[in-house]
Design an enzyme around this catalytic site. Structure first.
Site, mmCIF file in Angstrom:
data_model
loop_
_atom_site.group_PDB
_atom_site.id
_atom_site.type_symbol
_atom_site.label_atom_id
_atom_site.label_comp_id
_atom_site.label_asym_id
_atom_site.label_seq_id
_atom_site.Cartn_x
_atom_site.Cartn_y
_atom_site.Cartn_z
ATOM 1 N N ASP A 158 -11.463 2.447 4.261
ATOM 2 C CA ASP A 158 -11.804 1.029 4.068
ATOM 3 C C ASP A 158 -13.316 0.801 3.978
ATOM 4 O O ASP A 158 -13.750 -0.299 3.637
ATOM 5 C CB ASP A 158 -11.318 0.213 5.278
ATOM 6 C CG ASP A 158 -9.974 -0.449 5.042
ATOM 7 O OD1 ASP A 158 -9.732 -0.910 3.913
ATOM 8 O OD2 ASP A 158 -9.190 -0.521 6.000
ATOM 9 N N GLN A 215 -4.817 -1.659 9.569
ATOM 10 C CA GLN A 215 -4.703 -2.983 8.957
ATOM 11 C C GLN A 215 -5.262 -4.053 9.902
ATOM 12 O O GLN A 215 -4.953 -4.065 11.091
ATOM 13 C CB GLN A 215 -3.222 -3.273 8.622
ATOM 14 C CG GLN A 215 -2.993 -4.546 7.839
ATOM 15 C CD GLN A 215 -3.571 -4.516 6.419
ATOM 16 O OE1 GLN A 215 -3.717 -3.474 5.798
ATOM 17 N NE2 GLN A 215 -3.912 -5.676 5.911
ATOM 18 N N LYS A 266 0.848 -1.208 0.000
ATOM 19 C CA LYS A 266 0.000 0.000 0.000
ATOM 20 C C LYS A 266 0.878 1.251 0.000
ATOM 21 O O LYS A 266 0.635 2.206 -0.739
ATOM 22 C CB LYS A 266 -0.937 -0.028 1.222
ATOM 23 C CG LYS A 266 -2.009 -1.109 1.104
ATOM 24 C CD LYS A 266 -2.808 -1.344 2.383
ATOM 25 C CE LYS A 266 -3.766 -2.526 2.176
ATOM 26 N NZ LYS A 266 -4.573 -2.882 3.340
HETATM 27 N N1 GUN Z 1 -6.924 -7.098 6.074
HETATM 28 C C1 GUN Z 1 -7.216 -7.839 4.978
HETATM 29 N N2 GUN Z 1 -7.830 -7.068 4.038
HETATM 30 C C2 GUN Z 1 -7.917 -5.826 4.561
HETATM 31 C C3 GUN Z 1 -8.441 -4.606 4.062
HETATM 32 O O1 GUN Z 1 -8.981 -4.496 2.944
HETATM 33 N N3 GUN Z 1 -8.339 -3.536 4.897
HETATM 34 C C4 GUN Z 1 -7.778 -3.636 6.137
HETATM 35 N N4 GUN Z 1 -7.746 -2.536 6.897
HETATM 36 N N5 GUN Z 1 -7.291 -4.757 6.629
HETATM 37 C C5 GUN Z 1 -7.353 -5.843 5.833
#
Ligand code: GUN
Length: 278
Positions: free
Chosen positions: A119, A96, A52
């Site tokens: 998100d 995350q 990211k």
């Molecule tokens: N863990 C696995 N996929 C995601 C996601 O799309 N966003 C976040 N914040 N954590 C994750």
């Protein structure tokens, strides 16, 4: 039938190029800002957060990553989120998941201001998604919808079967397919006769986290199959879909890697841009 591949890597790269071009035309004080919080040292999460950060840099988004120890106290995490909520150069905040034990995921996500919830996990945004109001859509499901649209197949009226009921993928993709007028069934670990249910589907979304769970005999000829799984088996990445047998029955299929995965990050960038309100 031998399925055509849905090339997530290529589609994601087009999305990123478009965003990069738009961002390059912005003034310094308009650049979208993304704050990513990683608590603990889960190896997969570390890799995702690194990807990211790298992608944000490549397309010109200002990103800050906060790497915190697994022992971080809930109050300290909430205080950081509170600061980011108030920070005018941060437009998107991402924590995350999963969080280490001892931290209350719901309380943490709810602490993010809904307008910065990149998100789309905050209850306000989940609610908006289900009532069909404008919302920040979660990145992976949003990416899946873009992949489905790339096939040019009309979604309206189709039978869609989602395998998996997580808050990150299964439930939101069901809401999004429903809002596109699909007839949606969500299957999970307690579903009876799951193969029979899956065989009804024109669209199968496999997000159950079990390697090669979906096999060719569970697929109606001509169905579109989206594989959300990322499982590591003997050092290799394997999806939730047994690629060979399923691609013999399906009309379209996403590969792993190179299908849904790259789209999640591209959609995160798109959401950050959207939240910056430019
Ligand atoms: N863990 C696995 N996929 C995601 C996601 O799309 N966003 C976040 N914040 N954590 C994750």
């Amino acid at each position: 039938m031998t399925a055509s591949l849905i090339d997530g890597k290529k589609i994601a790269s087009e999305v990123k190029e478009r965003l990069k071009a738009k961002i390059s035309g912005l003034a310094a004080d308009e650049i979208p800002g993304l704050a990513v919080i990683l608590v603990g040292d889960d190896p997969a999460s570390s890799v995702y957060v690194g990807q990211k950060e790298k992608t944000a840099r490549e397309i010109g988004i200002n990103s800050r990553v906060y790497r915190l120890p697994a022992t971080t106290a809930q109050d300290d995490l909430l205080a950081l989120i509170g600061n980011l909520n108030e920070s005018p150069d941060v437009h998107g905040i991402l924590v995350q998941l999963p969080l280490p034990g001892g931290l209350d995921r719901d309380a943490v996500i709810t602490a993010i201001r809904p307008e910065k919830d990149v998100d789309g996990f905050h209850v306000v945004n989940v609610g908006k998604l289900w009532i069909g109001s404008d919302a920040v859509a979660p990145c992976t499901p949003k990416g899946i919808m873009a992949l489905l649209d790339s096939t040019g197949v009309e979604l309206k009226g189709k039978e869609a079967v989602v395998i998996g009921r997580s808050g990150i993928v299964g439930k939101p993709i069901a809401a999004m397919l429903l809002s596109r007028h699909c007839t949606v069934t969500i299957c999970h670990s307690r579903t009876r006769n799951l193969p029979d249910v899956a065989r009804r589907a024109d669209i199968v979304v496999a997000a159950i986290g079990m390697p090669n769970f979906v096999t060719g005999d569970m697929i109606k000829p001509g169905a579109i199959v989206i594989d959300v799984g990322i499982n590591r088996v003997d050092g290799r990445l394997v999806g939730d879909v047994e690629f060979e047998s399923v691609s013999a029955a399906a009309s379209w299929i996403t590969p792993v890697p190179g299908g849904v995965g790259p789209m999640t990050i591209a959609m995160l960038m798109q959401n950050t841009f959207q939240l910056a309100g430019i």
